[in-house]
Design a protein around this motif. Structure first.
Motif, PDB file in Angstrom:
ATOM      1  N   SER A 124       2.583   7.369   2.105  1.00 37.29           N
ATOM      2  CA  SER A 124       3.247   6.944   0.869  1.00 37.29           C
ATOM      3  C   SER A 124       4.293   7.939   0.375  1.00 37.29           C
ATOM      4  O   SER A 124       5.360   7.545  -0.105  1.00 37.29           O
ATOM      5  N   ARG A 125       3.998   9.230   0.457  1.00 32.26           N
ATOM      6  CA  ARG A 125       4.934  10.224  -0.068  1.00 32.26           C
ATOM      7  C   ARG A 125       6.251  10.176   0.692  1.00 32.26           C
ATOM      8  O   ARG A 125       7.328  10.171   0.082  1.00 32.26           O
ATOM      9  N   ASP A 126       6.177  10.128   2.022  1.00 35.34           N
ATOM     10  CA  ASP A 126       7.391  10.055   2.842  1.00 35.34           C
ATOM     11  C   ASP A 126       8.115   8.727   2.597  1.00 35.34           C
ATOM     12  O   ASP A 126       9.346   8.677   2.538  1.00 35.34           O
TER      13      ASP A 126
ATOM     14  N   SER B 107       2.314   1.675  -3.493  1.00 33.85           N
ATOM     15  CA  SER B 107       1.321   2.034  -4.517  1.00 33.85           C
ATOM     16  C   SER B 107       0.795   3.456  -4.375  1.00 33.85           C
ATOM     17  O   SER B 107       0.203   4.007  -5.311  1.00 33.85           O
ATOM     18  N   GLY B 108       0.997   4.063  -3.205  1.00 31.19           N
ATOM     19  CA  GLY B 108       0.490   5.413  -2.980  1.00 31.19           C
ATOM     20  C   GLY B 108      -0.864   5.433  -2.309  1.00 31.19           C
ATOM     21  O   GLY B 108      -1.452   6.500  -2.121  1.00 31.19           O
ATOM     22  N   ALA B 109      -1.355   4.239  -1.924  1.00 30.22           N
ATOM     23  CA  ALA B 109      -2.684   4.158  -1.319  1.00 30.22           C
ATOM     24  C   ALA B 109      -2.679   4.500   0.175  1.00 30.22           C
ATOM     25  O   ALA B 109      -3.732   4.756   0.750  1.00 30.22           O
TER      26      ALA B 109
ATOM     27  N   GLU C   1       1.487   1.647   9.345  1.00 35.91           N
ATOM     28  CA  GLU C   1       0.442   1.301   8.378  1.00 35.91           C
ATOM     29  C   GLU C   1      -0.284   0.023   8.786  1.00 35.91           C
ATOM     30  O   GLU C   1      -1.499  -0.089   8.610  1.00 35.91           O
TER      31      GLU C   1
ATOM     32  N   ARG D 122       8.162   6.913  -0.164  1.00 35.07           N
ATOM     33  CA  ARG D 122       8.869   6.963  -1.445  1.00 35.07           C
ATOM     34  C   ARG D 122      10.138   7.810  -1.350  1.00 35.07           C
ATOM     35  O   ARG D 122      11.159   7.499  -1.967  1.00 35.07           O
ATOM     36  N   SER D 123      10.061   8.869  -0.562  1.00 35.34           N
ATOM     37  CA  SER D 123      11.242   9.707  -0.365  1.00 35.34           C
ATOM     38  C   SER D 123      12.357   8.926   0.322  1.00 35.34           C
ATOM     39  O   SER D 123      13.530   9.003  -0.072  1.00 35.34           O
TER      40      SER D 123
ATOM     41  N   ARG E 132       0.836  -1.208   0.000  1.00 37.69           N
ATOM     42  CA  ARG E 132       0.000   0.000   0.000  1.00 37.69           C
ATOM     43  C   ARG E 132       0.870   1.257   0.000  1.00 37.69           C
ATOM     44  O   ARG E 132       0.562   2.238  -0.687  1.00 37.69           O
ATOM     45  N   LEU E 133       1.951   1.232   0.761  1.00 36.37           N
ATOM     46  CA  LEU E 133       2.847   2.384   0.805  1.00 36.37           C
ATOM     47  C   LEU E 133       3.519   2.612  -0.555  1.00 36.37           C
ATOM     48  O   LEU E 133       3.667   3.746  -1.000  1.00 36.37           O
TER      49      LEU E 133
END
Length: 243
Positions: free
Chosen positions: A157-159, A151-153, A228, A161-162, A148-149
């Motif tokens: 998720s933003r943190d 995939s952006g769901a 999560e 991906r960073s 989920r993290l």
């Protein structure tokens, strides 16, 4: 029947939760075997420095090929290492230069380092695949949280991906620095010394990368996966109460 089922269950659990030895087995093959075999070939069998270096490089190359055949999947990192190994061995045989043979290992580090940095620029950090097993630990809930993290769901998720990018960038830079150190050593330090010193540099780079990635990426990523999982469990509990 029960015994067989129990044995199968244990095998599955071992696959999902590899031991420390399983995690470091590739490193042992790529480091201990070449280093030990070099001195055996050179001192016990009286081979030349170049021949001993060439034969001691066969083990890691075969391990990479076997991993690709066994997993039946083209892992990008494994393919990069294999290609650089083959090209480096070919060039070394053409030139017959033992120092070039040592520099070949630096070529692996630089190629992989550049490949990792390029993957970050393309938005697909290559080192994420290696990080995931350590973060999810074979747990279905953690794996679902990870997905989920990615995939952006998920809210984080933003943190996430960073931090993924930071993890890969650190390893890319460390590998490039290792490359520079080993190339300089290959052409300035006696070959017999550089055989074991190159291993020390590589292990030192791995330790440095791990130390830097802990607080910068791996630690926060593990915390985000755990958060999560808890958030998902809380949502399910809330739905159950509502029903």
């Amino acid at each position: 029947m029960t015994k067989n089922a129990g044995a199968q269950g244990r095998n599955e659990q071992q696959k999902q939760n590899p031991s420390v030895l399983d995690n470091f087995k590739p490193l042992l093959v790529d480091v201990a075997v070449p280093l030990g075999s070099y001195y055996v070939f050179k001192d016990a069998f009286g081979m030349s420095t170049f021949a001993a270096l060439a034969w001691s490089s066969v083990g890691p190359a075969l391990r990479t090929v076997w991993s690709l055949v066994k997993d039946r999947a083209a892992n990008g990192l494994a393919m990069l290492i294999l290609v650089v190994n083959v090209v480096g061995l070919g060039l070394s045989f053409v030139s017959g230069d033992p120092r070039l043979m040592l520099a070949k290992d630096s070529g692996i580090s630089s190629t992989v380092g550049i490949g990792i940095l390029v993957s970050v620029a393309l938005g697909k950090p290559m080192m994420t695949a290696g990080l995931k097993p350590f973060m999810v630990k074979g747990d279905e809930a953690r794996e679902a949280a990870w997905d989920r993290l990615v995939s952006g769901a998920a809210a984080g998720s933003r943190d996430f991906r960073s931090r993924e990018k930071v993890f890969s960038v650190v390893w890319g830079v460390v590998l490039l620095a290792e490359c520079v150190a080993r190339v300089v050593g290959a052409y300035t330090i006696p070959v017999d010394t550089m055989v074991w010193l190159g291993t020390v540099i590589m292990i030192g780079s791995i330790v440095l990368g791990s130390v830097l990635c802990g607080p910068l990426a791996a630690g926060p990523i593990e915390a985000m996966v755990s958060d999560e999982v808890r958030a998902t469990e809380a949502r399910r509990a809330g739905l159950a109460v509502a029903v």
